[in-house]
Design a protein around this motif. Structure first.
Motif, mmCIF file in Angstrom:
data_model
loop_
_atom_site.group_PDB
_atom_site.id
_atom_site.type_symbol
_atom_site.label_atom_id
_atom_site.label_comp_id
_atom_site.label_asym_id
_atom_site.label_seq_id
_atom_site.Cartn_x
_atom_site.Cartn_y
_atom_site.Cartn_z
ATOM 1 N N ARG A 103 -7.455 -3.207 11.834
ATOM 2 C CA ARG A 103 -8.917 -2.700 12.030
ATOM 3 C C ARG A 103 -9.657 -3.560 12.808
ATOM 4 N NH1 ARG A 103 -12.875 -3.503 7.413
ATOM 5 N NH2 ARG A 103 -12.504 -5.576 8.153
ATOM 6 N N ASP A 104 -9.556 -4.819 12.620
ATOM 7 C CA ASP A 104 -10.196 -6.035 13.250
ATOM 8 C C ASP A 104 -9.793 -6.209 14.627
ATOM 9 O OD1 ASP A 104 -11.781 -6.203 10.977
ATOM 10 O OD2 ASP A 104 -10.574 -7.790 10.246
ATOM 11 N N LEU A 105 -8.722 -5.770 15.145
ATOM 12 C CA LEU A 105 -7.921 -5.830 16.174
ATOM 13 C C LEU A 105 -8.373 -4.559 17.234
ATOM 14 C CD1 LEU A 105 -4.568 -7.204 15.149
ATOM 15 C CD2 LEU A 105 -6.118 -8.351 16.853
ATOM 16 N N GLY A 106 -9.122 -3.692 16.640
ATOM 17 C CA GLY A 106 -9.775 -2.703 17.440
ATOM 18 C C GLY A 106 -8.402 -1.434 17.527
ATOM 19 N N VAL A 107 -7.701 -1.515 16.716
ATOM 20 C CA VAL A 107 -6.805 -0.304 16.612
ATOM 21 C C VAL A 107 -7.482 0.966 15.825
ATOM 22 C CG1 VAL A 107 -4.838 0.710 15.285
ATOM 23 C CG2 VAL A 107 -4.628 -1.702 16.138
ATOM 24 N N ASP A 108 -7.479 1.972 16.699
ATOM 25 C CA ASP A 108 -8.152 3.046 16.324
ATOM 26 C C ASP A 108 -7.326 4.193 15.463
ATOM 27 O OD1 ASP A 108 -6.699 3.486 18.800
ATOM 28 O OD2 ASP A 108 -8.353 4.177 19.805
ATOM 29 N N GLY A 122 0.522 -10.600 4.969
ATOM 30 C CA GLY A 122 0.439 -9.427 5.837
ATOM 31 C C GLY A 122 -0.486 -9.548 7.084
ATOM 32 N N VAL A 123 -1.471 -10.464 6.875
ATOM 33 C CA VAL A 123 -2.252 -10.900 8.194
ATOM 34 C C VAL A 123 -1.357 -11.162 9.164
ATOM 35 C CG1 VAL A 123 -4.556 -11.749 8.795
ATOM 36 C CG2 VAL A 123 -4.403 -10.950 6.727
ATOM 37 N N LYS A 126 -6.295 4.376 21.877
ATOM 38 C CA LYS A 126 -6.270 3.233 22.911
ATOM 39 C C LYS A 126 -5.338 2.203 22.357
ATOM 40 C CE LYS A 126 -9.195 5.106 25.330
ATOM 41 N NZ LYS A 126 -9.750 6.169 24.914
ATOM 42 N N LEU A 127 -5.211 2.202 20.942
ATOM 43 C CA LEU A 127 -4.130 1.274 20.343
ATOM 44 C C LEU A 127 -3.886 1.703 18.952
ATOM 45 C CD1 LEU A 127 -2.866 -1.721 20.468
ATOM 46 C CD2 LEU A 127 -4.962 -2.529 19.468
ATOM 47 N N ILE A 128 -2.298 1.785 18.693
ATOM 48 C CA ILE A 128 -1.909 2.297 17.553
ATOM 49 C C ILE A 128 -1.242 1.277 16.664
ATOM 50 C CG2 ILE A 128 -0.216 3.980 16.595
ATOM 51 C CD1 ILE A 128 -0.520 5.709 18.728
ATOM 52 N N GLY A 129 -1.404 1.280 15.377
ATOM 53 C CA GLY A 129 -0.493 0.525 14.593
ATOM 54 C C GLY A 129 0.239 1.236 13.587
ATOM 55 N N VAL A 130 1.652 0.736 13.415
ATOM 56 C CA VAL A 130 2.748 1.397 12.697
ATOM 57 C C VAL A 130 2.823 0.543 11.544
ATOM 58 C CG1 VAL A 130 4.910 2.179 12.412
ATOM 59 C CG2 VAL A 130 3.574 2.875 14.249
ATOM 60 N N VAL A 131 2.574 0.687 10.284
ATOM 61 C CA VAL A 131 2.692 -0.168 9.089
ATOM 62 C C VAL A 131 3.796 0.239 8.152
ATOM 63 C CG1 VAL A 131 1.394 -1.276 7.279
ATOM 64 C CG2 VAL A 131 0.196 -0.540 9.395
ATOM 65 N N SER A 185 -3.050 -6.626 -1.816
ATOM 66 C CA SER A 185 -1.743 -6.524 -1.134
ATOM 67 C C SER A 185 -1.588 -6.926 0.066
ATOM 68 C CB SER A 185 -1.307 -4.766 -1.293
ATOM 69 O OG SER A 185 -0.343 -4.425 -0.368
ATOM 70 N N SER A 186 -0.177 -7.182 0.358
ATOM 71 C CA SER A 186 -0.063 -7.580 2.021
ATOM 72 C C SER A 186 -0.131 -6.348 3.157
ATOM 73 C CB SER A 186 1.252 -8.251 2.286
ATOM 74 O OG SER A 186 1.599 -9.215 1.389
ATOM 75 N N ILE A 187 0.143 -5.145 2.362
ATOM 76 C CA ILE A 187 -0.142 -3.812 3.072
ATOM 77 C C ILE A 187 -1.446 -3.750 3.409
ATOM 78 C CG2 ILE A 187 0.635 -1.604 3.226
ATOM 79 C CD1 ILE A 187 2.850 -1.893 1.365
ATOM 80 N N VAL A 188 -2.248 -3.827 2.467
ATOM 81 C CA VAL A 188 -3.682 -3.554 2.756
ATOM 82 C C VAL A 188 -4.108 -4.713 3.627
ATOM 83 C CG1 VAL A 188 -5.770 -3.703 1.637
ATOM 84 C CG2 VAL A 188 -4.132 -2.678 0.584
ATOM 85 N N ALA A 189 -3.921 -5.833 3.581
ATOM 86 C CA ALA A 189 -4.305 -6.889 4.359
ATOM 87 C C ALA A 189 -3.777 -6.624 5.695
ATOM 88 C CB ALA A 189 -3.650 -8.236 4.126
ATOM 89 N N ALA A 190 -2.845 -6.034 6.029
ATOM 90 C CA ALA A 190 -2.135 -5.794 7.474
ATOM 91 C C ALA A 190 -3.205 -4.516 7.793
ATOM 92 C CB ALA A 190 -0.786 -5.290 7.439
ATOM 93 N N LEU A 191 -3.661 -3.524 7.101
ATOM 94 C CA LEU A 191 -4.506 -2.251 7.588
ATOM 95 C C LEU A 191 -5.940 -2.897 7.946
ATOM 96 C CD1 LEU A 191 -3.710 0.192 4.571
ATOM 97 C CD2 LEU A 191 -2.826 0.146 7.112
#
Length: 367
Positions: free
Chosen positions: A24-29, A131-132, A86-91, A14-20
């Motif tokens: 993570r790889d970008l350092g979102v906590d 998604g990536v 330090k960094l948030i992601g909204v998906v 899924s594109s959503i999973v790829a985004a998640l």
């Protein structure tokens, strides 16, 4: 007449999973998924193993009709209070994107004192790599990555899609999942070749964190060959300077683990995100190093040009049950699957034992 595009009937990532995973790889906590509580449940739980707090607005039937923007705003504030990120992601998810939720406005209304990456994604894209790209675009806009890295990542994603369409799980209308060959049978044959003094190449071409287990197989091959006095050249996509923050760290950890086991890497063929193009580096290396009798390839074996392996007996290990048939059709004589590899490599920082590696070591000890 134009060729008909292959219609894929079996489940795909899924594109959503790829985004998640990209977040993570970008350092979102902290990641907030704006959608139903069960959306991407398995992967959300796995992300927690990697230290990423994964939350959900838990949209219900009322939310599908009236929206849940206020819920998202409240959760952004609460997540900031609870976890001091330090960094948030909204998906986004399919439900929130279909009803037209405005992620940006929710972020503005929350007014939290922390950068927020807004990823407006759903699962309706043909290729999960979309998604990536959407996530990387958000990171570029916020200055988390620069334009050079963004373009590099986009190029690699294009190549990854090509590899999957040509010889991977997107190459056929329907691929039944298979377990591959019995590991002890393949290990017996590989051990016989090593005992006979045959020369081999030992290739790690793994995708990101999966390398923590695939590397154990390559380590086992190198260890057994050394003990038996056989010549095996080890090549690995473990460039510590390539990729997003977590990817570089993983490469460093695995290289250190191999060194501690006495395994020397003869050639670095790229980074852990360069698996779709690392096969070209293997082919270039082989033009100056001929006369090999067998090849052991772990991770993404179908990314290695089959012509470069001509004349070799090929042992391929993947973690994709739907990858077995395509590899056999390519001409790989021995194909094994490390089942449940991905969950076992989440949240780790050292090499994880593999079934095939353990089997090869065990047979070597008794024979």
């Amino acid at each position: 007449m134009m060729a008909r595009e292959v219609q894929i009937l079996h489940p795909r990532p899924s594109s959503i999973v790829a985004a998640l995973y990209t977040l993570r790889d970008l350092g979102v906590d902290v990641v907030i998924m704006h959608g139903p509580s069960g959306c991407c449940f398995k992967h959300a739980r796995l992300l927690e193993e990697d230290g990423v707090r994964t939350l959900t607005t838990a949209l219900d039937e009322a939310g599908f009709v009236f929206g849940g923007q206020e819920q998202l705003t409240r959760l952004l504030r609460r997540a900031t209070e609870l976890f001091d990120p330090k960094l948030i992601g909204v998906v986004g998810t399919c439900s929130s994107m279909i009803i037209g939720e405005d992620l940006h406005q929710a972020v503005v209304d929350a007014d939290v004192d922390v950068p927020v990456l807004e990823v407006e994604v759903h699962a309706g894209y043909r290729d999960n790599t979309k998604g990536v790209i959407i996530t990387l675009e958000a990171a570029l806009e916020k200055g988390i990555i620069d334009r050079v890295e963004f373009e590099r990542q986009r190029f690699l994603l294009k190549k990854a899609t090509e590899v999957e369409r040509l010889h991977g799980a997107a190459s056929s209308e329907y691929l039944a999942p298979e377990r591959g060959d019995l590991k002890y049978r393949a290990a017996e044959r590989l051990l016989d070749l090593i005992k006979e003094g045959k020369r081999g190449i030992n290739v790690l071409n793994a995708k990101k964190e999966t390398a923590y287990m695939f590397a154990d197989i390559n380590a086992a091959v190198a260890e057994v060959a050394k003990a038996r006095g056989a010549e095996v050249a080890t090549l690995a996509n473990l460039d510590e300077e390539k990729g997003l923050a977590k990817v570089r760290k993983d490469a460093k950890n695995i290289l250190q683990g191999l060194e501690e086991r006495g395994v020397e890497v003869d050639r670095i063929i790229g980074g852990l995100d360069e698996y779709p193009i690392a096969g070209d580096e293997v082919a270039r290396w082989l033009t100056g190093h001929e006369g090999y009798d067998f090849a052991v390839i772990t991770g993404v074996p179908h990314a290695i040009p089959i012509d470069a392996l001509k004349g070799m007996e090929i042992f391929s290990i993947t973690n994709g049950p739907r990858q077995v048939r395509p590899l056999r059709e390519l001409g790989h004589q021995h194909v094994m699957v490390e089942i449940d590899l991905h969950p076992k490599t989440m949240g780790v920082s050292t090499i994880v034992e593999s079934e095939f590696g353990a089997t090869l070591r065990g047979l070597n000890e008794v024979g």
